[in-house]
Design a protein around this motif. Structure first.
Motif, PDB file in Angstrom:
ATOM      1  N   LEU A 153       0.851  -1.269  -0.082  1.00  0.00           N
ATOM      2  CA  LEU A 153       0.015   0.053   0.029  1.00  0.00           C
ATOM      3  C   LEU A 153       1.012   1.249  -0.010  1.00  0.00           C
ATOM      4  CD1 LEU A 153      -2.512  -1.085   2.799  1.00  0.00           C
ATOM      5  CD2 LEU A 153      -2.666  -1.723   0.526  1.00  0.00           C
TER       6      LEU A 153
ATOM      7  N   SER B 224       1.223   5.003   1.565  1.00  0.00           N
ATOM      8  CA  SER B 224       0.953   6.201   2.648  1.00  0.00           C
ATOM      9  C   SER B 224       1.598   7.304   2.226  1.00  0.00           C
ATOM     10  CB  SER B 224       1.125   5.508   4.085  1.00  0.00           C
ATOM     11  OG  SER B 224       0.784   6.437   4.950  1.00  0.00           O
TER      12      SER B 224
ATOM     13  N   THR C 187      -2.545  -1.089   8.173  1.00  0.00           N
ATOM     14  CA  THR C 187      -1.617  -2.104   7.615  1.00  0.00           C
ATOM     15  C   THR C 187      -1.397  -3.309   8.492  1.00  0.00           C
ATOM     16  OG1 THR C 187      -0.303  -0.073   6.289  1.00  0.00           O
ATOM     17  CG2 THR C 187       0.696  -2.091   6.786  1.00  0.00           C
TER      18      THR C 187
ATOM     19  N   THR D 293       3.406  -1.336   3.691  1.00  0.00           N
ATOM     20  CA  THR D 293       2.910  -0.167   3.234  1.00  0.00           C
ATOM     21  C   THR D 293       4.339   0.776   3.012  1.00  0.00           C
ATOM     22  OG1 THR D 293       0.746   0.081   3.852  1.00  0.00           O
ATOM     23  CG2 THR D 293       1.971   2.150   3.800  1.00  0.00           C
TER      24      THR D 293
ATOM     25  N   THR E  50       4.856  -0.419   7.927  1.00  0.00           N
ATOM     26  CA  THR E  50       5.072   0.682   7.150  1.00  0.00           C
ATOM     27  C   THR E  50       6.657   1.382   7.000  1.00  0.00           C
ATOM     28  OG1 THR E  50       2.617   1.408   7.479  1.00  0.00           O
ATOM     29  CG2 THR E  50       4.218   3.108   6.700  1.00  0.00           C
TER      30      THR E  50
END
Length: 203
Positions: free
Chosen positions: A93, A95, A120, A136, A191
């Motif tokens: 993903l 961010s 996440t 992410t 992340t």
């Protein structure tokens, strides 16, 4: 003489800070694209609520759109045969550093990107039963076509704000990290900032 030198250094530092703030504002297009809180402390302004439709549009695009793709793709991935490393699928993903260092005036954008970061780990835990990983990337300033339209002096100021390397990120660098997140079977629920150690100023 010493006082004069100190004043000159202080003035140069203040001018540099103003240029960096202006460059960040230009890069983000904050005044045109981001809903802002209206403060009663602003001289000449009456207290007024920020418009909700623009907030909803940004959240629906960045957060709801991300979740919609995540849920639909996960439903298909769950039927895959397991790979030798045990995976049936993996997500990367996107961010933003704004999830952690949101600027003034970026309420909607920061909320949407912070939420992508927030889901996440939860998504990784929810999808673990089907052997699907979720990670992410939170990119900083990258040399995208949008930033390429900025004036050269603004572009140079943005590059100078990155501690090291003192330049904007390049798309292949984002791609390299995305590939690693997809291929490394033990990376899950993380992340990762990709930003050259930059920290976004208040304005």
């Amino acid at each position: 003489m010493l006082r004069r030198r100190r004043r000159a250094r202080r003035g140069a530092a203040e001018r540099g800070a103003r240029r960096r703030r202006g460059a960040w504002a230009a890069a983000r297009g904050r005044a045109r694209r981001r809903p802002r809180w209206r403060s009663a402390a602003d001289p000449g302004r009456r207290p007024q609520a920020s418009p909700l439709p623009s907030f909803k549009t940004i959240v629906e695009t960045n957060l709801v759109g991300t979740y919609n793709v995540l849920r639909l793709a996960a439903a298909r991935m769950a039927h895959n045969d397991e790979e030798p490393d045990g995976d049936r699928g993996a997500f990367v993903l996107t961010s933003s550093v704004a999830a952690f260092d949101g600027q003034a005036g970026q309420t909607a954008y920061t909320a949407s990107k912070a939420a992508v970061h927030g889901i996440t780990l939860v998504a990784a835990r929810d999808l673990a039963r089907w052997s699907i990983r979720v990670n992410t990337i939170a990119p900083g300033l990258f040399a995208t076509p949008m930033l390429g339209k900025l004036p050269p002096d603004v572009f140079d100021t943005l590059s100078a704000a990155v501690p090291h390397p003192r330049r904007l990120g390049q798309p292949p660098e984002f791609g390299r990290l995305a590939v690693e997140l997809l291929e490394n079977p033990y990376l899950n629920g993380e992340t990762i900032r990709l930003d050259g150690a930059v920290r976004v100023p208040n304005r």
